[in-house]
Design a protein around this motif. Sequence first.
Motif, mmCIF file in Angstrom:
data_model
loop_
_atom_site.group_PDB
_atom_site.id
_atom_site.type_symbol
_atom_site.label_atom_id
_atom_site.label_comp_id
_atom_site.label_asym_id
_atom_site.label_seq_id
_atom_site.Cartn_x
_atom_site.Cartn_y
_atom_site.Cartn_z
ATOM 1 N N LYS A 78 0.853 -1.180 0.000
ATOM 2 C CA LYS A 78 0.000 0.000 0.000
ATOM 3 C C LYS A 78 0.897 1.241 0.000
ATOM 4 C CE LYS A 78 -4.090 -1.900 0.141
ATOM 5 N NZ LYS A 78 -4.955 -1.875 1.329
ATOM 6 N N PHE A 79 0.444 2.274 -0.657
ATOM 7 C CA PHE A 79 1.181 3.531 -0.701
ATOM 8 C C PHE A 79 0.588 4.579 0.233
ATOM 9 C CE2 PHE A 79 3.458 3.654 -5.126
ATOM 10 C CZ PHE A 79 4.116 2.485 -4.805
ATOM 11 N N ASP A 80 -0.606 4.298 0.811
ATOM 12 C CA ASP A 80 -1.355 5.365 1.482
ATOM 13 C C ASP A 80 -1.797 5.011 2.895
ATOM 14 O OD1 ASP A 80 -3.183 3.401 0.817
ATOM 15 O OD2 ASP A 80 -4.635 4.760 -0.115
ATOM 16 N N LEU B 115 1.884 1.290 8.054
ATOM 17 C CA LEU B 115 1.831 -0.021 7.396
ATOM 18 C C LEU B 115 2.537 0.014 6.048
ATOM 19 C CD1 LEU B 115 -1.746 -0.773 8.581
ATOM 20 C CD2 LEU B 115 0.134 -2.406 8.822
ATOM 21 N N GLY B 116 2.000 0.791 5.138
ATOM 22 C CA GLY B 116 2.627 0.941 3.830
ATOM 23 C C GLY B 116 2.383 2.344 3.319
ATOM 24 N N LEU B 117 3.416 3.176 3.364
ATOM 25 C CA LEU B 117 3.253 4.582 2.987
ATOM 26 C C LEU B 117 4.415 5.018 2.113
ATOM 27 C CD1 LEU B 117 1.633 7.257 3.449
ATOM 28 C CD2 LEU B 117 3.279 7.749 5.276
ATOM 29 N N LYS B 118 4.079 5.640 0.989
ATOM 30 C CA LYS B 118 5.079 6.305 0.159
ATOM 31 C C LYS B 118 5.097 7.769 0.556
ATOM 32 C CE LYS B 118 6.561 7.168 -4.610
ATOM 33 N NZ LYS B 118 6.240 6.974 -6.048
ATOM 34 N N THR B 119 6.207 8.230 1.082
ATOM 35 C CA THR B 119 6.301 9.593 1.582
ATOM 36 C C THR B 119 6.548 10.568 0.432
ATOM 37 O OG1 THR B 119 8.682 9.384 1.976
ATOM 38 C CG2 THR B 119 7.213 8.752 3.773
ATOM 39 N N TYR C 190 9.718 4.743 1.497
ATOM 40 C CA TYR C 190 8.645 3.825 1.857
ATOM 41 C C TYR C 190 8.800 3.428 3.319
ATOM 42 C CZ TYR C 190 8.181 3.589 -3.208
ATOM 43 O OH TYR C 190 8.017 3.917 -4.525
ATOM 44 N N THR C 191 7.719 3.576 4.085
ATOM 45 C CA THR C 191 7.780 3.293 5.507
ATOM 46 C C THR C 191 6.568 2.486 5.945
ATOM 47 O OG1 THR C 191 6.563 5.299 6.171
ATOM 48 C CG2 THR C 191 8.955 5.507 5.882
ATOM 49 N N GLY C 192 6.714 1.775 7.090
ATOM 50 C CA GLY C 192 5.595 1.057 7.676
ATOM 51 C C GLY C 192 5.938 -0.379 8.007
ATOM 52 N N PHE C 193 5.064 -0.997 8.765
ATOM 53 C CA PHE C 193 5.279 -2.363 9.213
ATOM 54 C C PHE C 193 5.352 -3.332 8.040
ATOM 55 C CE2 PHE C 193 3.577 -6.468 10.808
ATOM 56 C CZ PHE C 193 4.564 -6.749 11.742
ATOM 57 N N THR D 296 10.794 -6.072 3.421
ATOM 58 C CA THR D 296 12.241 -5.872 3.260
ATOM 59 C C THR D 296 13.015 -7.017 3.895
ATOM 60 O OG1 THR D 296 11.948 -3.464 3.238
ATOM 61 C CG2 THR D 296 14.145 -4.290 3.722
ATOM 62 N N TYR D 297 12.574 -7.459 5.074
ATOM 63 C CA TYR D 297 13.229 -8.574 5.760
ATOM 64 C C TYR D 297 13.093 -9.856 4.924
ATOM 65 C CZ TYR D 297 14.662 -11.692 9.559
ATOM 66 O OH TYR D 297 15.318 -12.624 10.331
#
Length: 278
Positions: free
Chosen positions: A44-46, A50-54, A59-62, A68-69
Amino acid sequence: MKPLKAAVAATAAVALSLTAAACGGDDGGGGAGNGGDKITVGIKFDQPGLGLKTPDGKYTGFDIDVATYVAKELGFEPGDIEWKEAKSADRETLLQRGDVDFIAATYSINDERAKKVDFAGPYLLAHQDVLVRADDNTIKRPEDLNNKKLCSVTGSTSAQNVKDRIAPRAQLQEYGGYSECLTGLENKAVDALTTDDSILAGYAAQPEHQGKFKLGGFKLSNENYGIGVQKGSDLKNKINTALEKMVSDGSWDEAVKKNFGPANYKNEPAPKIGNIVK
């Protein structure tokens, strides 16, 4: 996997001049399945937390941390990951077409979806919940939502589920997005916002919202978040192994604390692989 990737890269460089015309502009997924140098992951981008494109393209979030892991355990460094937006309605299609290698995007496992794609995990057990103002002492039980203005996003079934099953006198308010619901909640235009507790915690944990809201902790449903892969893909078992390692080495707990901690999110323990809570 790195020696294999190097060999593939060398072979590809030689072949490129011979096959450039035939290759075209294919930007589909498949990197993890065919030994490519890149892996394409749907997120998700929004969804903050969880899933955010800044705005600066990060990209940040759980879900990002989990993906990534997992990608690293599959042999891909963060720079090898190509992130692709996976809106809720598009997730099965993206996997079936091979546009992505896997999807980590608040993707609840259910029987209907499992007919079309395979799921690794679950990696998080979430619940439908409500978010209220931090100083609100009138909503202590789900039944207290009766005669309250309950907000959710247009097209979502969350608010309707509450009205049908728990608080038939709740006054449903549909907004275009969660951010609008949060503004309405802060301004007292609505009394509560409902969706998955992980999503609510992600919004409440943002710096501009910290201290303004609190979760009800009602656990109105069980949402088992899984990582979607193509039907029959051997990635399922590999991803499950990566998820087990993420839990055992403490990285899972660190990701939960980092992304949800400011909202005082009382998360469930990491679920066991294959254990779907109904």
